[in-house]
Scaffold this active site. Structure first.
Site, PDB file in Angstrom:
ATOM      1  N   SER A   1       0.825  -1.209   0.000  1.00  0.00           N
ATOM      2  CA  SER A   1       0.000   0.000   0.000  1.00  0.00           C
ATOM      3  C   SER A   1       0.854   1.253   0.000  1.00  0.00           C
ATOM      4  O   SER A   1       0.377   2.336  -0.327  1.00  0.00           O
ATOM      5  CB  SER A   1      -0.881   0.025   1.255  1.00  0.00           C
ATOM      6  OG  SER A   1      -1.697  -1.113   1.313  1.00  0.00           O
ATOM      7  N   CYS A   2       2.107   1.114   0.414  1.00  0.00           N
ATOM      8  CA  CYS A   2       3.015   2.252   0.502  1.00  0.00           C
ATOM      9  C   CYS A   2       3.303   2.841  -0.875  1.00  0.00           C
ATOM     10  O   CYS A   2       3.066   2.210  -1.895  1.00  0.00           O
ATOM     11  CB  CYS A   2       4.350   1.841   1.131  1.00  0.00           C
ATOM     12  SG  CYS A   2       4.228   1.343   2.849  1.00  0.00           S
ATOM     13  N   VAL A   3       3.832   4.051  -0.858  1.00  0.00           N
ATOM     14  CA  VAL A   3       4.234   4.738  -2.084  1.00  0.00           C
ATOM     15  C   VAL A   3       5.696   5.125  -1.967  1.00  0.00           C
ATOM     16  O   VAL A   3       6.163   5.491  -0.883  1.00  0.00           O
ATOM     17  CB  VAL A   3       3.366   5.998  -2.318  1.00  0.00           C
ATOM     18  CG1 VAL A   3       3.955   6.898  -3.394  1.00  0.00           C
ATOM     19  CG2 VAL A   3       1.946   5.605  -2.693  1.00  0.00           C
TER      20      VAL A   3
END
Length: 196
Positions: A40-42
């Site tokens: 989910s991280c960017v």
């Protein structure tokens, strides 16, 4: 883990530095590769194309605030800090000219239904941040329902993305879920400090 045979032959990894959640690394060395795994991280990869200096960050907006004024709460301040930190480091080690920056963004997958859609919120945040600051991403690999490994060569600006299988994605999802449950608060600058 990505095997070297799955990389294009011209993508020599050289010295690999792993970029973990909360990290921001910058280099101008031709043999350096930044590597991260995103669920989910960017991660943003920012490069000064004239000075051949680049960097990568890795962040997660853990929760959304109910306040209209501060839509994503403290985690957005962390996301903004992560983006400002990376851009400022590249500018200070490069030419100092925003017009020389090229930006690539990755991640924001929906890999765990229990995390709501944190990935979509991260994507919305990073796109809005770039627009508000007058930047646009020259390329991106965002969303989907899988984790991804990103390799970035800060000197040349080349990036390589590998979509990971569901087992690896499940491991990434478990790690992100644990972080979200702990609601780890990463220190950010006090409100009276202005980032530029």
């Amino acid at each position: 883990m990505t095997s070297s045979t799955s990389l294009p032959p011209e993508f020599d990894r050289g010295v690999v530095t792993t970029v973990h959640q909360g990290d921001c690394h910058v280099s101008s060395q031709p043999d350096v590769t930044f590597s991260t795994v995103l669920g989910s991280c960017v991660s943003a990869c920012v490069r000064d194309r004239v000075a051949n200096v680049g960097g990568m960050n890795h962040f997660l907006l853990a929760e959304q605030s109910g306040s209209a004024k501060d839509r994503y709460g403290a985690s957005a301040r962390y996301g903004a800090f992560a983006m400002e930190q990376l851009i400022n480091k590249v500018l200070s080690q490069g030419t100092g000219r925003k017009s020389n920056l090229e930006i690539k963004i990755f991640g924001g997958g929906k890999i765990n239904s229990a995390l709501d859609d944190v990935g979509a919120k991260n994507i919305e945040f990073v796109r809005q941040f770039l627009a508000d600051e007058g930047y646009s991403a020259m390329s991106e690999d965002l969303g989907g329902n899988y984790a991804r490994r990103v390799l970035f060569k800060p000197h040349s600006g080349r990036a390589f993305v590998k979509r990971l299988d569901s087992d690896m994605g499940a491991n990434v999802a478990r790690e992100e879920m644990a972080l979200a449950k702990r609601r780890v608060v990463v220190p950010v600058p006090a409100d009276d400090i202005e980032l530029f």
